[in-house]
Scaffold this motif. Sequence first.
Motif, PDB file in Angstrom:
ATOM      1  N   THR A 182      -5.002   5.832  -0.142  1.00  0.00           N
ATOM      2  CA  THR A 182      -5.891   6.373   0.880  1.00  0.00           C
ATOM      3  C   THR A 182      -7.216   6.795   0.252  1.00  0.00           C
ATOM      4  O   THR A 182      -7.252   7.574  -0.697  1.00  0.00           O
ATOM      5  N   LEU A 213       0.829  -1.213   0.000  1.00  0.00           N
ATOM      6  CA  LEU A 213       0.000   0.000   0.000  1.00  0.00           C
ATOM      7  C   LEU A 213       0.859   1.256   0.000  1.00  0.00           C
ATOM      8  O   LEU A 213       1.951   1.286   0.593  1.00  0.00           O
ATOM      9  N   VAL A 226      -3.323   5.312   4.435  1.00  0.00           N
ATOM     10  CA  VAL A 226      -1.952   4.817   4.353  1.00  0.00           C
ATOM     11  C   VAL A 226      -1.017   5.974   4.660  1.00  0.00           C
ATOM     12  O   VAL A 226      -1.022   6.987   3.955  1.00  0.00           O
TER      13      VAL A 226
END
Length: 124
Positions: A91, A86, A122
């Motif tokens: 996000t 990620l 993230v």
Amino acid sequence: QVQLVESGGGLVQAGGSLRLSCAASGRTFSMYAMGWFRQAPGKERELLAAISGSGGITDYAASVKGRFTISRDNAKTTVHLQMNSLTPEDTAVYYCAAKRGRGISHATTSYDYWGQGTQVTVSS
């Protein structure tokens, strides 16, 4: 009528992983193709991954291919999104959606039922 409830979102550091789950109501879950979408602030909702009713066909957006994996368990009427590697660009609020008919679709408007969404953040 299908009700969808997402879970598994949260805060993760860049490079980390999360597994999202979507629990569906109803006894005809296998009759629906499923998709995972996300929407970041100021951006349009985008399809990330889709899976056919049987689970035999999957498709991914270029931005997540190789990092995200969609799967489903028709016996448990759930669909998952495994997210690896990620980055802060991941996000967003993540949604699962159900489409009548077993075949997948890339069009957001093809999906008939939506969950409330789960936030994924993230950090860098």
